[in-house]
Design a protein around this motif. Structure first.
Motif, PDB file in Angstrom:
ATOM      1  N   LYS A 153       0.838  -1.209   0.000  1.00  0.00           N
ATOM      2  CA  LYS A 153       0.000   0.000   0.000  1.00  0.00           C
ATOM      3  C   LYS A 153       0.868   1.252   0.000  1.00  0.00           C
ATOM      4  O   LYS A 153       0.566   2.235  -0.678  1.00  0.00           O
ATOM      5  CB  LYS A 153      -0.931   0.003   1.216  1.00  0.00           C
ATOM      6  N   GLU A 154       1.931   1.191   0.765  1.00  0.00           N
ATOM      7  CA  GLU A 154       2.857   2.332   0.846  1.00  0.00           C
ATOM      8  C   GLU A 154       3.488   2.600  -0.530  1.00  0.00           C
ATOM      9  O   GLU A 154       3.570   3.747  -0.976  1.00  0.00           O
ATOM     10  CB  GLU A 154       3.958   1.948   1.844  1.00  0.00           C
ATOM     11  N   LEU A 155       3.909   1.533  -1.192  1.00  0.00           N
ATOM     12  CA  LEU A 155       4.518   1.673  -2.519  1.00  0.00           C
ATOM     13  C   LEU A 155       3.501   2.185  -3.533  1.00  0.00           C
ATOM     14  O   LEU A 155       3.817   3.032  -4.376  1.00  0.00           O
ATOM     15  CB  LEU A 155       5.082   0.325  -2.978  1.00  0.00           C
ATOM     16  N   ASP A 156       2.291   1.686  -3.436  1.00  0.00           N
ATOM     17  CA  ASP A 156       1.243   2.115  -4.360  1.00  0.00           C
ATOM     18  C   ASP A 156       0.921   3.595  -4.155  1.00  0.00           C
ATOM     19  O   ASP A 156       0.699   4.338  -5.122  1.00  0.00           O
ATOM     20  CB  ASP A 156      -0.006   1.244  -4.164  1.00  0.00           C
ATOM     21  N   ALA A 157       0.951   4.022  -2.897  1.00  0.00           N
ATOM     22  CA  ALA A 157       0.698   5.443  -2.601  1.00  0.00           C
ATOM     23  C   ALA A 157       1.815   6.313  -3.191  1.00  0.00           C
ATOM     24  O   ALA A 157       1.548   7.362  -3.790  1.00  0.00           O
ATOM     25  CB  ALA A 157       0.594   5.647  -1.092  1.00  0.00           C
ATOM     26  N   ILE A 158       3.046   5.848  -3.062  1.00  0.00           N
ATOM     27  CA  ILE A 158       4.185   6.594  -3.637  1.00  0.00           C
ATOM     28  C   ILE A 158       4.012   6.686  -5.159  1.00  0.00           C
ATOM     29  O   ILE A 158       4.228   7.728  -5.774  1.00  0.00           O
ATOM     30  CB  ILE A 158       5.532   5.901  -3.308  1.00  0.00           C
ATOM     31  N   ARG A 159       3.598   5.578  -5.744  1.00  0.00           N
ATOM     32  CA  ARG A 159       3.421   5.523  -7.194  1.00  0.00           C
ATOM     33  C   ARG A 159       2.366   6.537  -7.646  1.00  0.00           C
ATOM     34  O   ARG A 159       2.558   7.262  -8.623  1.00  0.00           O
ATOM     35  CB  ARG A 159       2.984   4.097  -7.544  1.00  0.00           C
ATOM     36  N   LYS A 160       1.281   6.613  -6.903  1.00  0.00           N
ATOM     37  CA  LYS A 160       0.209   7.553  -7.262  1.00  0.00           C
ATOM     38  C   LYS A 160       0.653   8.996  -7.082  1.00  0.00           C
ATOM     39  O   LYS A 160       0.365   9.859  -7.901  1.00  0.00           O
ATOM     40  CB  LYS A 160      -1.041   7.261  -6.441  1.00  0.00           C
ATOM     41  N   GLU A 161       1.373   9.207  -6.003  1.00  0.00           N
ATOM     42  CA  GLU A 161       1.861  10.546  -5.663  1.00  0.00           C
ATOM     43  C   GLU A 161       2.860  11.071  -6.691  1.00  0.00           C
ATOM     44  O   GLU A 161       2.846  12.236  -7.050  1.00  0.00           O
ATOM     45  CB  GLU A 161       2.625  10.402  -4.345  1.00  0.00           C
ATOM     46  N   THR A 162       3.738  10.184  -7.152  1.00  0.00           N
ATOM     47  CA  THR A 162       4.849  10.603  -7.994  1.00  0.00           C
ATOM     48  C   THR A 162       4.610  10.383  -9.481  1.00  0.00           C
ATOM     49  O   THR A 162       5.352  10.914 -10.311  1.00  0.00           O
ATOM     50  CB  THR A 162       6.127   9.811  -7.636  1.00  0.00           C
ATOM     51  N   GLY A 163       3.624   9.544  -9.820  1.00  0.00           N
ATOM     52  CA  GLY A 163       3.397   9.219 -11.225  1.00  0.00           C
ATOM     53  C   GLY A 163       4.401   8.206 -11.779  1.00  0.00           C
ATOM     54  O   GLY A 163       4.456   7.997 -12.989  1.00  0.00           O
ATOM     55  N   LEU A 164       5.184   7.598 -10.906  1.00  0.00           N
ATOM     56  CA  LEU A 164       6.132   6.573 -11.366  1.00  0.00           C
ATOM     57  C   LEU A 164       5.355   5.317 -11.782  1.00  0.00           C
ATOM     58  O   LEU A 164       4.209   5.126 -11.365  1.00  0.00           O
ATOM     59  CB  LEU A 164       7.130   6.225 -10.255  1.00  0.00           C
ATOM     60  N   ASP A 165       6.000   4.481 -12.605  1.00  0.00           N
ATOM     61  CA  ASP A 165       5.234   3.332 -13.120  1.00  0.00           C
ATOM     62  C   ASP A 165       5.899   1.977 -12.847  1.00  0.00           C
ATOM     63  O   ASP A 165       5.690   1.025 -13.597  1.00  0.00           O
ATOM     64  CB  ASP A 165       4.947   3.516 -14.614  1.00  0.00           C
ATOM     65  N   PHE A 166       6.694   1.891 -11.795  1.00  0.00           N
ATOM     66  CA  PHE A 166       7.282   0.593 -11.441  1.00  0.00           C
ATOM     67  C   PHE A 166       6.166  -0.395 -11.076  1.00  0.00           C
ATOM     68  O   PHE A 166       5.122  -0.005 -10.548  1.00  0.00           O
ATOM     69  CB  PHE A 166       8.277   0.748 -10.274  1.00  0.00           C
ATOM     70  N   LEU A 167       6.421  -1.667 -11.377  1.00  0.00           N
ATOM     71  CA  LEU A 167       5.460  -2.710 -11.023  1.00  0.00           C
ATOM     72  C   LEU A 167       5.685  -3.148  -9.584  1.00  0.00           C
ATOM     73  O   LEU A 167       6.826  -3.154  -9.107  1.00  0.00           O
ATOM     74  CB  LEU A 167       5.615  -3.930 -11.938  1.00  0.00           C
ATOM     75  N   ILE A 168       4.609  -3.541  -8.924  1.00  0.00           N
ATOM     76  CA  ILE A 168       4.723  -4.086  -7.569  1.00  0.00           C
ATOM     77  C   ILE A 168       4.508  -5.598  -7.645  1.00  0.00           C
ATOM     78  O   ILE A 168       3.457  -6.067  -8.081  1.00  0.00           O
ATOM     79  CB  ILE A 168       3.721  -3.419  -6.597  1.00  0.00           C
ATOM     80  N   VAL A 169       5.542  -6.316  -7.235  1.00  0.00           N
ATOM     81  CA  VAL A 169       5.539  -7.779  -7.297  1.00  0.00           C
ATOM     82  C   VAL A 169       5.557  -8.304  -5.869  1.00  0.00           C
ATOM     83  O   VAL A 169       6.281  -7.766  -5.027  1.00  0.00           O
ATOM     84  CB  VAL A 169       6.819  -8.278  -8.027  1.00  0.00           C
ATOM     85  N   VAL A 170       4.767  -9.343  -5.596  1.00  0.00           N
ATOM     86  CA  VAL A 170       4.800  -9.929  -4.257  1.00  0.00           C
ATOM     87  C   VAL A 170       5.213 -11.390  -4.387  1.00  0.00           C
ATOM     88  O   VAL A 170       4.853 -12.074  -5.347  1.00  0.00           O
ATOM     89  CB  VAL A 170       3.449  -9.751  -3.522  1.00  0.00           C
ATOM     90  N   ASP A 171       5.987 -11.848  -3.420  1.00  0.00           N
ATOM     91  CA  ASP A 171       6.600 -13.178  -3.527  1.00  0.00           C
ATOM     92  C   ASP A 171       6.654 -13.866  -2.166  1.00  0.00           C
ATOM     93  O   ASP A 171       7.306 -13.377  -1.242  1.00  0.00           O
ATOM     94  CB  ASP A 171       8.016 -12.990  -4.104  1.00  0.00           C
ATOM     95  N   GLY A 172       5.969 -14.993  -2.055  1.00  0.00           N
ATOM     96  CA  GLY A 172       6.029 -15.814  -0.840  1.00  0.00           C
ATOM     97  C   GLY A 172       4.665 -16.082  -0.241  1.00  0.00           C
ATOM     98  O   GLY A 172       3.975 -15.150   0.177  1.00  0.00           O
ATOM     99  N   GLY A 173       4.262 -17.338  -0.228  1.00  0.00           N
ATOM    100  CA  GLY A 173       3.010 -17.720   0.421  1.00  0.00           C
ATOM    101  C   GLY A 173       1.752 -17.203  -0.251  1.00  0.00           C
ATOM    102  O   GLY A 173       0.697 -17.120   0.378  1.00  0.00           O
TER     103      GLY A 173
END
Ligand code: DX5
Ligand code: ZN
Length: 210
Positions: A153-173
């Motif tokens: 959520k924190e990364l997604d908020a940064i992405r929205k705030e900054t307009g950056l377009d990095f992908l968020i990947v989750v790994d494990g379980g």
């Protein structure tokens, strides 16, 4: 949602047929472990090169190794399209990012469950993906750590705030229970090993994640 089956959970005695079961997935997640950064050893470029012969998927390579600069090029030559290294392993992340970009691959940075988002904040504008570990790296089949949702959520908020377009990947379980929560938090790519491969129908498991 992009699904990235983790080869680590496949049956290596019949790798080709295992890979056929997940061929509909856009990405293939490749876990590289050195027995040093993590307490387990997986496989090297030779295996990646073999897999490349029977797959046209995007090879998302997760380097859980102490020295990503030393081993990145052999993996790229073997067929890796995206390389993710761990922020905990390097002193100069910018140098590593630039080096990987020079190899012509997409670049990711990963954080372990205890590493905070703020440690990678200043690098986000230079990278293509962030891999949030939701288990301690080293082994498949562990239990999902829900604190990863807060980081996503924190990364997604940064992405929205900054307009950056990095992908968020989750790994494990990752499984069909936490996938909706991960989606809601802002995840773009679900890496899943045991949930997909420990099944009679890996395709059905992938569909359920989607
Ligand atoms: C763990 C690896 C994961 C692992 C995921 O160190 O990075 O990619 O294969 O496996 P599951 O989905 O079984 O947790
Ligand atoms: Zn991984």
């Amino acid at each position: 949602m992009i699904i990235a089956p983790s080869v680590l959970a496949a049956d290596f005695s019949q790798l080709k047929s295992e890979l056929e079961k997940v061929q509909e997935a856009k990405w293939l997640h490749i876990d590289v472990m050195d027995g040093h950064f993590v307490p387990n050893i997986s496989f090297g470029p030779v295996i990646v090169q073999s897999i490349k012969k029977v797959s046209t998927q995007i090879f998302d390579t997760h380097l859980m190794i102490t020295d990503p600069m030393k081993y990145a090029a052999p993996f790229v030559n073997a067929g890796s399209d995206r390389i993710t290294f761990h922020i905990e392993t390097v002193d100069d992340p910018i140098q590593v990012i630039n080096y990987l970009k020079g190899l012509g691959v997409k670049v990711g940075v990963s954080i372990k469950p205890k590493t905070e988002v703020k440690t990678i904040k200043k690098y986000l504008k230079y990278i293509d993906q962030v891999l949030v570990m939701s288990v301690e790296p080293g082994f498949g089949g562990q239990k999902f750590d829900p604190t990863s949702l807060i980081k996503i959520k924190e990364l997604d908020a940064i992405r929205k705030e900054t307009g950056l377009d990095f992908l968020i990947v989750v790994d494990g379980g990752v499984n069909d229970k936490n996938a909706p929560l991960l989606k809601e938090a802002g995840t773009d790519v679900l890496v899943a090993g045991s949930f997909i491969f420990n099944s009679e129908s890996p395709q059905e498991r992938m569909d359920s994640l989607k």
